[in-house]
Write a protein that holds these residues in place. Structure first.
Motif, mmCIF file in Angstrom:
data_model
loop_
_atom_site.group_PDB
_atom_site.id
_atom_site.type_symbol
_atom_site.label_atom_id
_atom_site.label_comp_id
_atom_site.label_asym_id
_atom_site.label_seq_id
_atom_site.Cartn_x
_atom_site.Cartn_y
_atom_site.Cartn_z
ATOM 1 N N LEU A 1 19.470 -37.999 20.321
ATOM 2 C CA LEU A 1 18.872 -37.768 19.003
ATOM 3 C C LEU A 1 17.379 -38.103 18.963
ATOM 4 C CD1 LEU A 1 21.704 -39.251 16.751
ATOM 5 C CD2 LEU A 1 21.294 -36.849 17.340
ATOM 6 N N HIS A 2 16.848 -38.576 20.082
ATOM 7 C CA HIS A 2 15.425 -38.928 20.189
ATOM 8 C C HIS A 2 15.045 -40.038 19.200
ATOM 9 C CE1 HIS A 2 15.285 -35.341 22.619
ATOM 10 N NE2 HIS A 2 15.703 -34.619 21.596
ATOM 11 N N PRO B 1 19.454 -42.418 8.257
ATOM 12 C CA PRO B 1 18.508 -41.485 8.887
ATOM 13 C C PRO B 1 17.893 -40.534 7.859
ATOM 14 C CG PRO B 1 20.758 -40.801 9.322
ATOM 15 C CD PRO B 1 20.839 -42.114 8.611
ATOM 16 N N ASP B 2 16.775 -39.913 8.254
ATOM 17 C CA ASP B 2 16.161 -38.913 7.392
ATOM 18 C C ASP B 2 16.883 -37.578 7.561
ATOM 19 O OD1 ASP B 2 15.301 -37.946 9.847
ATOM 20 O OD2 ASP B 2 13.227 -38.567 9.565
ATOM 21 N N ILE B 3 16.513 -36.589 6.771
ATOM 22 C CA ILE B 3 17.234 -35.309 6.743
ATOM 23 C C ILE B 3 17.125 -34.562 8.073
ATOM 24 C CG2 ILE B 3 15.336 -33.994 5.708
ATOM 25 C CD1 ILE B 3 19.067 -33.555 4.900
ATOM 26 N N GLU B 4 15.962 -34.639 8.741
ATOM 27 C CA GLU B 4 15.813 -33.953 10.026
ATOM 28 C C GLU B 4 16.779 -34.524 11.068
ATOM 29 O OE1 GLU B 4 13.128 -35.295 8.412
ATOM 30 O OE2 GLU B 4 12.144 -33.464 7.699
ATOM 31 N N THR B 5 16.926 -35.844 11.062
ATOM 32 C CA THR B 5 17.842 -36.489 12.000
ATOM 33 C C THR B 5 19.285 -36.150 11.654
ATOM 34 O OG1 THR B 5 16.236 -38.277 12.247
ATOM 35 C CG2 THR B 5 18.447 -38.679 13.087
ATOM 36 N N GLU C 1 20.017 -32.877 13.112
ATOM 37 C CA GLU C 1 20.182 -33.007 14.562
ATOM 38 C C GLU C 1 21.544 -33.598 14.919
ATOM 39 O OE1 GLU C 1 17.573 -34.551 18.381
ATOM 40 O OE2 GLU C 1 16.728 -34.640 16.367
ATOM 41 N N ILE C 2 22.004 -34.573 14.157
ATOM 42 C CA ILE C 2 23.327 -35.167 14.392
ATOM 43 C C ILE C 2 24.410 -34.116 14.183
ATOM 44 C CG2 ILE C 2 25.015 -36.850 13.529
ATOM 45 C CD1 ILE C 2 22.587 -38.648 12.780
#
Length: 159
Positions: A25-26, A42-46, A49-50
């Motif tokens: 997930l960087h 986490p934020d929405i971008e993460t 990604e999840i």
């Protein structure tokens, strides 16, 4: 199911350590640990990604079930905060332009030539003074109300 439980279950079901998931997930291992221990989210971008990494929908990841959990509340609050900030910015810009319009009226009035024509009629753009004051007062009022609303919302959210 809370997000912390969901992310921990997804990680264990896929036989990943916190470090391995963090690498995918960087993010840092500490971020994964904080999510799993419900210390932060986490934020929405993460989140996207999840969901992509584990091939699940965002609904399933965020909601985890039918009940509203902390992640859902955070996303709703973030959306409201973003809209509120955007509206505050727009109102402040409008107030600033109104004040500039008022100053422009005063500058135009000061630079304009007043004269009396052959018939004895005074030519003066006297209307610019009250218009300038109206623009200034309206601009100041818009900015003060926007600031008041911002401070009220900040106080309300901190409780």
């Amino acid at each position: 199911m809370e997000f912390s439980d969901s992310i921990k279950q997804l990680r264990k079901d896929n036989k990943l350590t916190q470090e391995q998931l963090a690498s995918k997930l960087h993010v840092t291992r500490q971020a994964i640990s904080n999510w799993e221990n419900n210390k932060n989210l986490p934020d929405i971008e993460t989140l996207i990604e999840i969901a992509t990494t584990f091939h699940i929908s965002l609904d399933q990841l965020i909601l985890g079930g039918t009940n509203m959990n902390k992640m859902t509340e955070k996303l709703i609050e973030d959306g409201n905060t973003g809209r509120s900030a955007k509206m505050n910015l727009i109102a402040t810009v409008i107030g600033g332009f109104l004040m500039l319009g008022g100053l422009a009226c005063f500058i135009i009035k000061s630079l304009s030539v007043e004269y009396i024509d052959a018939k004895g009629i005074l030519h003066e753009n006297f209307f610019l003074i009250p218009v300038g004051f109206a623009f200034l007062a309206t601009g100041i009022l818009v900015i003060v109300v926007t600031l008041g609303a911002f401070l009220y919302n900040k106080k309300r959210l901190s409780k």
